[in-house]
Design a protein around this motif. Sequence first.
Motif, short mmCIF file in Angstrom:
data_model
loop_
_atom_site.label_atom_id
_atom_site.label_comp_id
_atom_site.label_asym_id
_atom_site.label_seq_id
_atom_site.Cartn_x
_atom_site.Cartn_y
_atom_site.Cartn_z
N ASP A 140 0.86 -1.17 0.00
CA ASP A 140 0.00 0.00 0.00
C ASP A 140 0.90 1.23 0.00
O ASP A 140 2.13 1.09 0.03
CB ASP A 140 -0.98 -0.02 1.18
CG ASP A 140 -0.27 -0.02 2.53
OD1 ASP A 140 0.73 0.72 2.70
OD2 ASP A 140 -0.71 -0.76 3.43
N PRO A 141 0.33 2.43 -0.02
CA PRO A 141 1.18 3.63 -0.10
C PRO A 141 2.17 3.79 1.05
O PRO A 141 3.13 4.54 0.94
CB PRO A 141 0.17 4.78 -0.13
CG PRO A 141 -1.07 4.17 -0.69
CD PRO A 141 -1.09 2.76 -0.18
N ASP A 142 1.96 3.10 2.16
CA ASP A 142 2.85 3.24 3.31
C ASP A 142 3.91 2.14 3.42
O ASP A 142 4.74 2.18 4.33
CB ASP A 142 2.03 3.27 4.61
CG ASP A 142 1.06 4.45 4.63
OD1 ASP A 142 1.45 5.54 4.17
OD2 ASP A 142 -0.07 4.27 5.11
N THR A 143 3.91 1.17 2.51
CA THR A 143 4.85 0.06 2.61
C THR A 143 6.29 0.53 2.51
O THR A 143 7.15 0.07 3.26
CB THR A 143 4.56 -0.99 1.51
OG1 THR A 143 3.21 -1.46 1.66
CG2 THR A 143 5.52 -2.17 1.60
N PHE A 144 6.57 1.43 1.59
CA PHE A 144 7.93 1.91 1.37
C PHE A 144 7.98 3.42 1.60
O PHE A 144 7.50 4.19 0.77
CB PHE A 144 8.40 1.58 -0.04
CG PHE A 144 8.45 0.11 -0.34
CD1 PHE A 144 9.35 -0.71 0.30
CD2 PHE A 144 7.58 -0.45 -1.26
CE1 PHE A 144 9.40 -2.08 0.03
CE2 PHE A 144 7.62 -1.81 -1.55
CZ PHE A 144 8.54 -2.63 -0.89
N PRO A 145 8.58 3.86 2.72
CA PRO A 145 8.64 5.29 2.99
C PRO A 145 9.64 6.04 2.11
O PRO A 145 9.51 7.23 1.90
CB PRO A 145 9.07 5.36 4.46
CG PRO A 145 9.77 4.07 4.72
CD PRO A 145 9.14 3.06 3.80
N GLY A 146 10.63 5.35 1.57
CA GLY A 146 11.65 5.99 0.75
C GLY A 146 12.73 6.63 1.60
O GLY A 146 12.45 7.21 2.65
N CYS A 147 13.95 6.52 1.16
CA CYS A 147 15.10 7.12 1.83
C CYS A 147 15.08 8.61 1.55
O CYS A 147 15.20 9.02 0.38
CB CYS A 147 16.39 6.48 1.31
SG CYS A 147 17.88 7.24 1.96
N PRO A 148 14.92 9.47 2.56
CA PRO A 148 14.75 10.91 2.32
C PRO A 148 15.89 11.57 1.54
O PRO A 148 15.65 12.53 0.82
CB PRO A 148 14.65 11.51 3.72
CG PRO A 148 14.41 10.38 4.64
CD PRO A 148 14.88 9.13 3.98
N SER A 149 17.10 11.06 1.65
CA SER A 149 18.21 11.69 0.93
C SER A 149 18.22 11.32 -0.55
O SER A 149 18.89 11.98 -1.34
CB SER A 149 19.55 11.30 1.57
OG SER A 149 19.75 9.91 1.47
N GLU A 150 17.47 10.28 -0.93
CA GLU A 150 17.48 9.84 -2.32
C GLU A 150 16.12 9.90 -3.01
O GLU A 150 16.06 10.03 -4.22
CB GLU A 150 17.98 8.39 -2.40
CG GLU A 150 19.43 8.20 -2.00
CD GLU A 150 19.90 6.78 -2.27
OE1 GLU A 150 19.73 6.31 -3.41
OE2 GLU A 150 20.44 6.17 -1.34
N VAL A 151 15.04 9.78 -2.23
CA VAL A 151 13.71 9.58 -2.80
C VAL A 151 12.71 10.55 -2.18
O VAL A 151 12.62 10.67 -0.96
CB VAL A 151 13.24 8.12 -2.56
CG1 VAL A 151 11.81 7.92 -2.98
CG2 VAL A 151 14.16 7.14 -3.27
#
Length: 168
Positions: free
Chosen positions: A110-121
Motif C-alpha cells: 500500500d502507499p505506506d509500505t515503502f517510505p523511501g530514503c529521504p536523501s534519495e527519494v
Amino acid sequence: MMWKRTPMNREREAAILVPLVSCEGTISLLFTTRSSRLPTHASEVAFPGGHRDKMNDVSLEATAIREAQEELLGKYPWEQVEIIGRASPLPSPSGMPVTPVIAVLPHDIDPDTFPGCPSEVEDVFCVSLEELLEVETSEWSKRFQNSAPVFHALNGKKIWGLTAIVTR
C-alpha cells in the motif's frame, strides 16, 4: 532502436529493479521520484537502482535488490522477491550500461509500505499496468532525436526517458 544511438561505456555498470507489485489489489509497477537535492536526475521518475558495487554485488540482480532496499526502505521480505528476468542493458545519457532486472514482489503493498530514503527519494508510488496502457503516448526527444515513449500518469507524474523505454 533510438536508445542505441548512445555508445556504451562499460567502465561502470548499473542495474534497476522493475518491480511488479500488487498495490492495493491491482497489478502495478512501482516507481520512485528522485530527491530534488540529488546532483543528477533530480525530481525525475525512476525505477529504484544504481551503480554496481563490484566488490560486494555478485550479480546485477544483487545490485538491483540492494539498491531497491536502500532507496525504498520499509520492512519488506526481500528474500521472497522473485527475479523473473533481465532485459538487455540500455545506455544511460553518459553511456553507462543500465540493466533492467524484472522482479515480482509477492506481498500486497500500500502507499505506506515503502517510505523511501529521504536523501534519495521524494516519493514512492505505483501505476497500474492498465493505467500505463491507457496513458502511454510519445513526445519528441531531444536526446534521441526521435519520438520517444512518455507516460502521463493520472497522479500527475511524467514517466519519460530511460524509465519510459523500460516501462514500454
